[in-house]
Design an enzyme around this catalytic site. Structure first.
Site, short mmCIF file in Angstrom:
data_model
loop_
_atom_site.label_atom_id
_atom_site.label_comp_id
_atom_site.label_asym_id
_atom_site.label_seq_id
_atom_site.Cartn_x
_atom_site.Cartn_y
_atom_site.Cartn_z
CE LYS A 33 -0.82 0.46 4.99
NZ LYS A 33 -0.17 1.75 5.21
CB THR A 34 4.06 2.24 1.64
OG1 THR A 34 3.58 1.91 2.94
CG2 THR A 34 4.90 3.50 1.72
CG ASP A 219 -1.42 4.85 5.07
OD1 ASP A 219 -2.07 3.84 4.72
OD2 ASP A 219 -0.23 4.80 5.44
CD GLU A 220 -2.25 1.89 8.51
OE1 GLU A 220 -3.25 1.15 8.56
OE2 GLU A 220 -1.09 1.45 8.46
CD GLN A 250 -3.41 -4.86 8.41
OE1 GLN A 250 -2.39 -4.59 9.05
NE2 GLN A 250 -3.44 -4.85 7.09
NE ARG A 600 1.66 -7.02 11.16
CZ ARG A 600 1.34 -6.31 10.10
NH1 ARG A 600 2.14 -5.36 9.66
NH2 ARG A 600 0.21 -6.54 9.45
#
Length: 735
Positions: A33-34, A219-220, A250, A600
């Site tokens: 996504k970044t 973002d997020e 998330q 993770r």
């Protein structure tokens, strides 16, 4: 142009090239996504759809914002200094430095952290004559924060308050806000609250910013709360060019106000919105993804996605069945040592737990084996006492109305002032409607003050000396000279020769940080520096490159990744937490937390569950439901448990292995050579009703063991079944 798009998969490319109208990018864990956010920013600028100053991208950490801006600059190879990439709080702080005058704030307002806020609330509780045990500063701070996150003002809260406790909170909230304003200070929540109020109530301000920003990116998005959602709405013009990136699976910050409905209802809030799903994972092996997807698939509040990877299947998940928390640490650290001896790096290993209290046995084992480790989420650099004291001096120099900063340092280093003298200063300040510092400046004129309180001139002389140069003197030189004038380093050493040296090094590190800021910023004034560092978080200072094992809560691990992840403490009542089990939405958040922890891991995921864990006297032996939700064929079990047995032939007691190691099929085998019996205790027998000091009333369903090893299986009202060791439980038979 080809360089912007060539290494993107089809869904990523579509997300980058979709520039107009509302867009929701559902970005699964590890789906790049970044890269998509960075390329989309660069694409819009490259196509001349907007100038850098006409774009706003917001995220949740300074670290993520800095990385995003750096990547855009690297891709474009041009000056993008005017590109607005920041956290929500940083954007609002900059906005209020410009527009805050409309709320009667000066531009040099101080930003209070949680400690400063609690100090001010504590003073409000005292001045209102309320009990600090009934109304603790922390609980009141949480209630006030919840109000601000929902855009509820003190007057609105007071109008709907009912009963003694809510009426008292309304008074505390009202006085707290008045005191903040008197101190020319805002807390973190005020930054968002005041920005939204200004945009909502002032058409000129709203029009100015709506016409300025052509493209908004977030973002997020799953972590946004109500006030952040409103901020975006008030900044969005008729073009509705809002792109949000997030993953409902998330969303793990509901406890601090994040509203998962923001992402789930995006299409309803923004009709005609386009949805693009990023489902290719570039981080984890397929077996890890299958396990995480199997667990999260049990949630109802989700849009649904299927993560996949073109990596190998990878190793099966390892499940360690252990006897206790100490045994858990022993086996995990043993695995880390074995892995290190095979050439794997310690910095690529993380131990994740649900609560901070679980770190103790891991720390002990790591120290015992001389393995370096770092705990993330302890006291951050800017929260250390010596740094808070130094910053209080700087805040008072920048803003003499800051009563909290004044109260912290007026007697540090010691000037012989007692509590009575400080209370007298406070009384005079309230009487004259002036700040503490304004009273201190003319303390010699007040005969009602003690002789010591009237001799504050040396203190105010220091503050005045630096107030005169704060706008022209580079901040690093100002800090260095100030530390010398107040003899801070000598004071720290005199307090404790050994610990004081560490504190001196921290102060020197602070000065070096100020010097680094001065080197990289043209206008390195005190006001600018304080505005920069007041919004720092633990995440911004986290060092991933150190060759150490990392320990942290799962909440802290969001956005990070490691080769090996040890997800520990997987027991009912701990993970998921007991209080969430009867609340479906809270249980779903616990499941999302497991999903975040599991994803993770790049290569290896180790789970562990203990048959005994002391929590309020409780011994839990029920593995977490999350383990049961993982398909058995994805797991290799290793059973390290032992159980006390009683040999019927010899009458002796001993400890022997209860299970052998797993045979690779996910099954465990029992040692048939041991005889197990239990002796029922007359007091605690099946059917009896008992009262537990923490869990309340319950019924004994079954008993195991005898004497000091007696374990009771109890059905507690509203909490379900728990296994408890009778010796530690402090149970009372009530029926």
């Amino acid at each position: 142009m080809s360089r912007l798009l060539e290494d993107l998969n089809p869904q990523q490319r579509e997300a980058v090239e979709t520039t107009e109208g509302p867009l929701l990018i559902i970005a699964g864990a590890g789906s790049g996504k970044t890269r998509v956010l960075t390329r989309r920013l660069a694409y819009i600028l490259n196509q001349r759809m907007a100038e850098p100053y006409q774009m706003l991208a917001v995220t949740f950490t300074n670290k993520a914002a800095g990385e995003m801006k750096s990547r855009v600059a690297s891709v474009l190879g041009s000056d993008i200094s005017e590109l607005n990439v920041s956290t929500f709080h940083s954007f609002c702080a900059r906005f209020l430095r410009i527009e805050g005058g409309l709320l009667s704030y000066q531009t040099n307002f101080t930003i209070y952290d949680s400690d400063d806020s609690e100090t001010l609330i504590k003073n409000c509780i005292k001045d209102l004559g309320l009990s600090s045990s009934q109304f603790t500063p922390r609980s009141q701070a949480n209630k006030i924060s919840n109000c601000k996150n929902k855009l509820i003002s003190p007057a609105q809260f007071a109008s709907k308050a009912s009963g003694y406790f809510e009426d008292a909170t309304a008074k505390i909230y009202t006085l707290y806000q008045r005191r903040l304003h008197q101190c020319n200070a805002m807390d973190f929540d005020d930054l968002l609250f005041n920005t939204v109020i200004l945009l909502r109530d002032n058409d000129d301000v709203s029009s100015k910013y709506k016409s300025r920003f052509k493209y908004l990116m977030v973002d997020e998005y799953q972590d946004t709360n109500h006030v952040q959602y409103k901020l975006l709405r008030y900044l969005l013009d008729d073009h509705a060019n809002l792109c949000v990136v997030g993953d409902e699976d998330q969303s793990i910050y509901g406890w601090r106000g994040a509203d998962i409905r923001n992402i789930l209802d995006f299409e309803k809030d923004f009709p005609g919105a386009k949805i693009i799903k990023l489902e290719q994972n570039y981080r984890s092996t397929n077996l890890i993804l299958k396990a995480a997807s199997a667990v999260i698939g049990n949630n109802q509040a989700r849009k649904g996605k299927k993560l996949w990877s073109d990596k190998s299947e990878g190793d099966k998940l390892s499940l360690y069945l252990v006897e206790s928390a100490d045994d858990e640490a022993l086996q995990i650290v043993k695995h880390i040592i074995d892995s290190q001896q095979s050439g794997n790096s310690l910095k690529e290993k993380v131990i994740l737990y649900r609560t901070n209290a679980q770190s103790r046995p891991f720390e002990e084992q790591l120290r015992r084996n001389s393995l370096p480790y770092q705990i993330f989420g302890g006291i951050s650099f800017y929260q250390r006492k010596e740094i808070k004291d130094l910053m209080a001096y700087l805040k008072l120099i920048a803003n003499p109305k800051d009563d909290v900063a004044f109260g912290r340092i007026v007697n540090y280093p010691k000037r012989g002032l007692g509590n009575k003298s400080i209370e007298d200063l406070s009384r005079l300040a309230a009487l004259n409607k002036e700040s503490f510092y304004e009273i201190a400046l003319k303390a010699a004129e007040y005969s009602s003050l003690s002789s010591r309180a009237r001799k504050l001139k040396p203190f105010t002389d220091i503050i005045e000396k630096y107030r005169q140069v704060k706008d022209v003197k580079p901040v690093d030189l100002l800090v260095q000279d100030l530390v010398g004038d107040i003899k801070l380093l000598e004071e720290l050493i005199s307090e404790d020769q050994i610990i004081g040296q560490t504190k001196v090094e921290n102060v020197e590190a602070f000065i070096e940080g100020a010097a680094e800021y001065a080197r990289s910023n043209g206008e390195a004034t005190l006001d600018n520096y304080l505005a920069e560092i007041s919004l720092f978080t633990n995440t911004d200072s986290y060092a991933e490159i150190e060759e150490k094992v990392t320990l942290m809560t799962i909440h802290s691990a969001k956005g990070l990744e490691y080769d090996s992840v040890y997800l520990v403490g997987l027991e009912e009542g701990l993970f998921p937490l007991g209080k969430t089990i009867s609340e479906p939405m809270e249980l779903e958040e616990e499941r999302r937390l497991f999903y975040v922890g599991a994803t993770r891991a790049r290569k290896k995921l180790v789970l562990s569950t203990a048959s005994r864990r002391y929590r309020f006297g409780e011994v839990t032996s029920v593995p977490s439901r999350f383990i049961k939700e993982i398909p058995e064929e994805l797991i290799d079990k290793s059973d390290f448990r032992s159980s006390r047995y009683f040999d019927l032939e010899t009458g002796s007691a001993d400890v022997r292995p209860f299970f052998t190691h797993g045979n690779g099929s996910g099954k465990s085998t029992v040692d048939k050579g041991v005889h197990y019996v239990y002796e029922e205790n007359e007091t605690f027998r099946s059917g009896r009703i008992v009262q537990h000091p923490t869990f309340g009333r319950g019924k004994i369903l079954n008993t195991e063991g005898f004497g000091e090893s007696l374990i009771l299986e109890i059905m507690f009202t509203g909490l379900g079944v728990k296994k408890i060791m009778a010796k530690y439980a402090k149970l009372k038979v009530v029926g």
